[in-house]
Design an enzyme around this catalytic site. Structure first.
Site, short mmCIF file in Angstrom:
data_model
loop_
_atom_site.label_atom_id
_atom_site.label_comp_id
_atom_site.label_asym_id
_atom_site.label_seq_id
_atom_site.Cartn_x
_atom_site.Cartn_y
_atom_site.Cartn_z
N CYS A 289 0.92 -1.33 0.10
CA CYS A 289 -0.25 -0.05 0.02
C CYS A 289 0.97 1.31 -0.09
O CYS A 289 1.66 1.31 0.71
CB CYS A 289 -0.90 0.02 1.42
SG CYS A 289 -1.65 1.63 1.67
N HIS B 281 -12.67 5.62 -3.43
CA HIS B 281 -11.50 4.51 -2.75
C HIS B 281 -11.79 3.19 -2.95
O HIS B 281 -10.72 2.65 -3.37
CB HIS B 281 -11.52 4.66 -1.28
CG HIS B 281 -10.31 4.64 -0.58
ND1 HIS B 281 -9.05 5.05 -0.95
CD2 HIS B 281 -9.91 3.67 0.32
CE1 HIS B 281 -7.96 4.62 -0.53
NE2 HIS B 281 -8.55 3.66 0.51
N CYS C 13 -3.02 7.70 -2.06
CA CYS C 13 -4.53 7.64 -2.71
C CYS C 13 -5.49 8.10 -1.68
O CYS C 13 -6.46 8.52 -2.09
CB CYS C 13 -4.80 6.26 -3.35
SG CYS C 13 -3.99 5.06 -2.62
N CYS D 183 -4.50 -0.96 -7.15
CA CYS D 183 -3.44 -1.25 -6.45
C CYS D 183 -3.21 -2.74 -6.11
O CYS D 183 -2.15 -3.41 -6.01
CB CYS D 183 -3.63 -0.42 -5.29
SG CYS D 183 -4.68 -0.91 -3.96
N GLU E 38 -0.55 2.06 9.52
CA GLU E 38 -1.94 2.64 10.02
C GLU E 38 -1.63 3.26 11.35
O GLU E 38 -0.75 2.86 11.99
CB GLU E 38 -2.91 1.63 9.95
CG GLU E 38 -3.71 1.48 8.61
CD GLU E 38 -2.83 0.68 7.50
OE1 GLU E 38 -1.86 -0.03 7.95
OE2 GLU E 38 -3.12 0.89 6.28
N TYR F 55 -9.00 -0.35 -5.57
CA TYR F 55 -8.68 -1.79 -5.38
C TYR F 55 -8.25 -2.59 -6.41
O TYR F 55 -7.50 -3.28 -6.31
CB TYR F 55 -9.41 -2.40 -4.17
CG TYR F 55 -9.01 -1.76 -2.85
CD1 TYR F 55 -9.60 -0.57 -2.60
CD2 TYR F 55 -8.51 -2.88 -1.89
CE1 TYR F 55 -9.20 -0.06 -1.12
CE2 TYR F 55 -8.38 -2.44 -0.51
CZ TYR F 55 -8.34 -0.80 -0.28
OH TYR F 55 -8.17 -0.31 0.89
N GLU G 33 -6.19 -6.33 5.31
CA GLU G 33 -6.46 -5.12 4.83
C GLU G 33 -7.13 -5.01 3.56
O GLU G 33 -7.96 -4.24 3.32
CB GLU G 33 -4.79 -4.42 4.48
CG GLU G 33 -4.77 -3.10 4.27
CD GLU G 33 -4.91 -2.51 3.03
OE1 GLU G 33 -5.00 -3.49 2.04
OE2 GLU G 33 -5.67 -1.53 2.67
N THR H 225 -4.40 5.21 7.36
CA THR H 225 -3.33 4.71 6.35
C THR H 225 -2.30 5.91 6.09
O THR H 225 -2.82 7.11 5.73
CB THR H 225 -3.77 4.07 5.12
OG1 THR H 225 -4.73 3.19 5.22
CG2 THR H 225 -2.82 3.73 4.24
FE1 SF4 Z 1 -3.31 1.42 0.12
FE2 SF4 Z 1 -4.65 0.52 -2.22
FE3 SF4 Z 1 -5.92 1.64 -0.15
FE4 SF4 Z 1 -4.39 3.24 -1.66
S1 SF4 Z 1 -6.37 2.22 -2.40
S2 SF4 Z 1 -4.56 3.16 0.49
S3 SF4 Z 1 -2.71 1.70 -2.09
S4 SF4 Z 1 -4.97 -0.19 -0.14
#
Ligand code: SF4
Length: 511
Positions: free
Chosen positions: A100, A293, A104, A300, A258, A297, A444, A191
């Protein structure tokens, strides 16, 4: 100031002095703390790649406020192309860091507050949007990384914020002053919080009139008086102190670092307040942020999948079973799942739309499908990675044992694979697969951007079940289909009457 490089970002953190605790100690220098360095490096990659001509097109953008070239992670999407480029940046970043990269969350907070403040002003004649644009201009100018802070600790989940026995389980306005507000409460599992420059808060749920003081959004620097961070404990985290192999991904870590953020009577000046009591817009802010958000996913996590698929294939190849049909089948299965999630993320970007603020938003239904798929498929492709890697990923000796003279050499010899492949390479790759598939990255994927139940609520709300029932009725003949009537050139009832007569005649001829 122009876009920072990765190194400049790290140095910019050195100039900050947030109050941070971890493992019972106060941490004096975030940047120098070995436990924090991997995830700081991952965030730094969002800065570094913006300077690489190969990635410039997706990692940078043109500011809608100033026309300047800025890092994409501070840019408000103003087209479908922007949404798609963000997704490509997410996958690239996942491939580069295998973890991560955190930035973002702040980007999604910037976009969500941009969209919602515009709508609040339209209804109430407030000046939040102008205020927010001034703030955004600073974020872009200094290339800040804000942390997006949404989730409150929430106490008794069955009670509204204003009905809680302990008022501080939701972040709220304690006092309104002429020049700002005093806030109190906490935000949990945020995060990248300790290595951000700023924190942007948002409400965590729908609020009612009674919860007015909890309908709150603002931005503050991380070193603001009254803010305390407590960095989270995670599976295998102290492996970062064990050397350079056992952590699996020593450069960038396994998750995004986190933290719990406690706001203890923190003063926020009005120019940094973007919602203060407009409870009827709390749902919009939550949903817009969650939509952005959740769509991420399939970017990433698919970047991470690319790494773990590559790692698994490498291990199989160097154990001499790369061509075995069951391995080819498993690797293919992993690729298909990853590309399914990627397709969802691209689809929800291509199906995006322009909001009244001018910013573009993703398709909500598809974004929630992306995230729901991720809560299942990450576990599945990690399960296959463990299957391919074999039992060694849970029994490998530690790197301290490998470092012992003679014994280390003897251990290495036990891990020979194909002729000519250094056993240490095999050990390193197994450690990567182990840490990516066993550690905190799995829960996560489950809970980041909201748990599966939250996605199902949104999917059920936006799934348009009524329309599905309507179309089924037409197919089953419970309702007439005007297009079918055009094709057969008559009323449906008349058509079926004729069909029944003809089929009857036909069956009389046959029997
Ligand atoms: Fe992390 Fe992916 Fe969430 Fe961005 S979208 S904070 S990279 S887990």
């Amino acid at each position: 100031m122009s876009m920072m490089t990765g190194k400049e970002y790290v140095e910019s953190l050195r100039a900050l002095n947030p109050k941070v605790y971890f493992l019972g100690q106060k941490i004096n220098s975030i940047v120098d703390e070995p436990m924090f360095q991997p995830h700081i490096h991952a965030a730094a990659m969002t800065y570094e790649l913006a300077h690489d001509p190969e990635h410039e097109e997706i990692m940078t953008a043109t500011s809608n406020l100033t026309g300047d070239k800025i890092n994409r992670f501070t840019h408000i999407h103003h087209s479908i192309d922007d949404l798609v480029k963000k997704m490509r940046a997410m996958r690239l970043m996942g491939q580069k860091t295998a973890t991560c990269f955190q930035r973002c969350v702040g980007l999604d907070a910037l976009c969500a507050v941009y969209v919602t403040t515009y709508d609040i002003d339209q209804k109430y004649g407030t000046k939040y949007h102008e205020r927010f644009k001034n703030y955004l201009a600073e974020v872009q100018k200094y290339d800040w990384m804000p942390a997006g802070a949404m989730t409150d600790s929430r106490g008794d989940r069955g009670l509204r914020p204003s009905k809680q026995a302990h008022p501080d389980v939701y972040l709220h306005i304690k006092e309104r002053l002429d020049d700002g507000i005093i806030v109190r409460g906490a935000k949990t599992h945020i995060t990248g919080a300790i290595n951000s420059h700023e924190i942007i808060t948002m409400p965590t749920r729908t609020m009612t009139e009674e919860d007015k003081d909890y309908a709150l959004s603002f931005a503050v620097p991380i070193e603001t008086k009254g803010i305390t961070f407590v960095f989270s404990r995670q599976t295998n985290d102290t492996r970062r102190l064990d050397g350079t192999i056992d952590a699996g991904n020593p450069k960038y870590g396994i998750v995004g670092g986190e933290a719990l953020i406690i706001f203890n009577d923190v003063f926020v000046p009005w120019e940094r307040v973007f919602m203060a009591g407009e409870y009827d817009f709390s749902t919009e802010l939550v949903e817009v942020f969650a939509g952005y958000h959740r769509s991420n996913y399939g970017g990433c996590k698919v970047g991470l999948a690319d790494v773990v698929i590559g790692g698994s294939a490498w291990v199989a190849e160097n154990h001499g079973i790369g061509r075995a049909s069951h391995i080819v089948d498993k690797i293919t299965e992993m690729i298909a799942m990853a590309e399914t999630c990627w397709s969802c993320s691209l689809a929800c970007s291509y199906e995006g739309y322009k909001t009244p603020s001018g910013a573009y938003h993703i398709n909500h239904l598809l974004a929630n499908v992306v995230k729901l798929n991720i809560t299942r498929m990450v576990y599945e492709w990690m399960r296959i990675a463990q299957d391919i890697a074999g039992g060694k990923i849970i029994t490998l000796p530690s790197e301290q044992d490998l470092a012992i003279n003679k014994v280390g050499k003897m251990i290495e010899e036990c891990f020979y694979g194909k002729e000519g492949v250094p056993p240490m390479d095999i050990i390193k790759m197994l450690r990567l697969v182990e840490n990516m598939s066993v550690g905190a990255g799995l829960p996560e994927a489950m809970h980041g951007a909201g748990s599966p139940a939250a996605q199902k609520i949104m999917i059920s709300r936006r799934g348009d079940l009524e329309r599905k029932i309507e179309i089924a009725k037409r197919i089953a003949g419970l309702k007439k289909d005007p297009h079918f009537e055009k094709i057969v050139g008559k009323d449906e009832n008349e058509h079926w009457k004729e069909v029944r007569t003809k089929t009857k005649e036909k069956s009389v001829q046959i029997f």
